[in-house]
Design a protein around this motif. Structure first.
Motif, PDB file in Angstrom:
ATOM      1  N   PHE A 120     -23.483 -14.857  18.788  1.00 38.12           N
ATOM      2  CA  PHE A 120     -22.328 -15.278  17.991  1.00 38.12           C
ATOM      3  C   PHE A 120     -21.603 -16.445  18.659  1.00 38.12           C
ATOM      4  CE2 PHE A 120     -17.766 -14.912  16.981  1.00 38.12           C
ATOM      5  CZ  PHE A 120     -17.836 -15.103  15.603  1.00 38.12           C
ATOM      6  N   LYS A 121     -21.395 -16.339  19.984  1.00 33.34           N
ATOM      7  CA  LYS A 121     -20.717 -17.420  20.716  1.00 33.34           C
ATOM      8  C   LYS A 121     -21.526 -18.709  20.651  1.00 33.34           C
ATOM      9  CE  LYS A 121     -18.006 -14.695  23.988  1.00 33.34           C
ATOM     10  NZ  LYS A 121     -17.799 -14.318  25.402  1.00 33.34           N
ATOM     11  N   GLU A 122     -22.838 -18.608  20.799  1.00 35.08           N
ATOM     12  CA  GLU A 122     -23.691 -19.794  20.727  1.00 35.08           C
ATOM     13  C   GLU A 122     -23.616 -20.433  19.341  1.00 35.08           C
ATOM     14  OE1 GLU A 122     -27.516 -18.352  21.928  1.00 35.08           O
ATOM     15  OE2 GLU A 122     -26.984 -18.369  24.070  1.00 35.08           O
ATOM     16  N   LYS A 123     -23.622 -19.598  18.303  1.00 35.04           N
ATOM     17  CA  LYS A 123     -23.531 -20.118  16.930  1.00 35.04           C
ATOM     18  C   LYS A 123     -22.179 -20.785  16.703  1.00 35.04           C
ATOM     19  CE  LYS A 123     -23.673 -18.769  12.094  1.00 35.04           C
ATOM     20  NZ  LYS A 123     -23.674 -17.694  11.134  1.00 35.04           N
ATOM     21  N   VAL A 124     -21.107 -20.158  17.163  1.00 35.50           N
ATOM     22  CA  VAL A 124     -19.774 -20.735  17.003  1.00 35.50           C
ATOM     23  C   VAL A 124     -19.676 -22.055  17.763  1.00 35.50           C
ATOM     24  CG1 VAL A 124     -17.338 -20.408  17.605  1.00 35.50           C
ATOM     25  CG2 VAL A 124     -18.595 -18.576  16.479  1.00 35.50           C
ATOM     26  N   ASP A 125     -20.215 -22.093  18.972  1.00 33.13           N
ATOM     27  CA  ASP A 125     -20.201 -23.335  19.755  1.00 33.13           C
ATOM     28  C   ASP A 125     -20.943 -24.453  19.036  1.00 33.13           C
ATOM     29  OD1 ASP A 125     -18.694 -22.242  21.798  1.00 33.13           O
ATOM     30  OD2 ASP A 125     -20.418 -21.862  23.120  1.00 33.13           O
ATOM     31  N   ARG A 126     -22.091 -24.142  18.456  1.00 37.01           N
ATOM     32  CA  ARG A 126     -22.845 -25.156  17.698  1.00 37.01           C
ATOM     33  C   ARG A 126     -22.036 -25.646  16.506  1.00 37.01           C
ATOM     34  NH1 ARG A 126     -27.099 -21.549  18.570  1.00 37.01           N
ATOM     35  NH2 ARG A 126     -26.890 -20.742  16.461  1.00 37.01           N
ATOM     36  N   GLU A 127     -21.428 -24.716  15.770  1.00 34.75           N
ATOM     37  CA  GLU A 127     -20.645 -25.100  14.602  1.00 34.75           C
ATOM     38  C   GLU A 127     -19.406 -25.898  14.992  1.00 34.75           C
ATOM     39  OE1 GLU A 127     -19.965 -21.525  12.341  1.00 34.75           O
ATOM     40  OE2 GLU A 127     -22.071 -21.338  11.827  1.00 34.75           O
ATOM     41  N   VAL A 128     -18.767 -25.521  16.084  1.00 31.54           N
ATOM     42  CA  VAL A 128     -17.599 -26.271  16.560  1.00 31.54           C
ATOM     43  C   VAL A 128     -18.011 -27.693  16.926  1.00 31.54           C
ATOM     44  CG1 VAL A 128     -15.983 -26.462  18.504  1.00 31.54           C
ATOM     45  CG2 VAL A 128     -16.193 -24.318  17.268  1.00 31.54           C
ATOM     46  N   ASN A 129     -19.151 -27.835  17.583  1.00 34.47           N
ATOM     47  CA  ASN A 129     -19.626 -29.170  17.950  1.00 34.47           C
ATOM     48  C   ASN A 129     -19.908 -30.022  16.715  1.00 34.47           C
ATOM     49  OD1 ASN A 129     -19.415 -28.776  20.715  1.00 34.47           O
ATOM     50  ND2 ASN A 129     -21.507 -28.026  20.908  1.00 34.47           N
ATOM     51  N   VAL A 130     -20.511 -29.426  15.701  1.00 30.84           N
ATOM     52  CA  VAL A 130     -20.782 -30.161  14.462  1.00 30.84           C
ATOM     53  C   VAL A 130     -19.475 -30.583  13.806  1.00 30.84           C
ATOM     54  CG1 VAL A 130     -21.680 -29.922  12.112  1.00 30.84           C
ATOM     55  CG2 VAL A 130     -23.043 -29.133  14.040  1.00 30.84           C
TER      56      VAL A 130
END
Length: 180
Positions: free
Chosen positions: A42-52
């Motif tokens: 979940f944290k990895e997915k959120v980090d990717r989405e935040v970066n986008v």
């Protein structure tokens, strides 16, 4: 009558109790492990989405700043500030309209050296900016001081949150004559 349970029955009960305890412990451990794995994913997915999202926001803000820089060097805007003619004003308004619609901005406007709006892409709207002074706004003060200035704020006329970028317009003598 024998009231004592048989040793075989006691062994069976102990095995059941130990099995239950082991099942609970294994379940607890497995649940904890799966929870940590899910949290990490979940944290990895959120980090990717935040970066986008951050890249997208940064690109939008860059568009505003780049448009401001380009407009500040526009001959049409320099001309209207120096001449004040209606033909130059029409060309300036056309340029502001074009940039505003091309980059899908809320509004583009030109201020004179006193912070008074003389041309604007929203000039035909009820709450148009033409004739309004923005001299008190920090982004205008910064531009009048010769800097490209960015500012997040609530619009004083529109009451909408926005990102503002302003740049000085410099005439051929090197004097700041306005702000875009």
């Amino acid at each position: 009558m024998n009231s004592r349970p048989s040793s075989q029955r006691i062994l069976y009960i102990r095995l059941v109790v130990v099995s239950i305890i082991l099942a609970i412990a294994a379940g607890w451990t497995l649940t904890d492990f799966l929870g940590r794995v899910a949290e990490k994913e979940f944290k990895e997915k959120v980090d990717r989405e935040v970066n986008v999202i951050a890249v997208s926001v940064h690109d939008c803000l860059d568009d505003v700043e780049n448009a401001t820089k380009a407009l500040s060097q526009s001959e049409q805007l320099v001309a209207v500030l120096s001449s004040g003619s209606s033909a130059d004003l029409a060309r300036a308004n056309k340029l502001l309209d074009h940039v505003n619609s091309s980059l899908e901005m809320s509004v583009c406007y030109l201020l004179d050296g006193n912070g008074l709006t003389i041309a604007s892409s929203n000039r035909n709207e009820v709450n148009g900016f033409v004739g309004k002074s923005f001299a008190i706004r920090p982004f205008v003060k910064g531009a009048l001081a010769g800097r490209l200035t960015q500012y997040f704020a609530l619009g004083i006329i529109t009451h909408e949150r926005g990102y503002f970028a302003a740049a000085p317009i410099v005439d051929s003598n090197g004097s700041i004559t306005g702000v875009v």
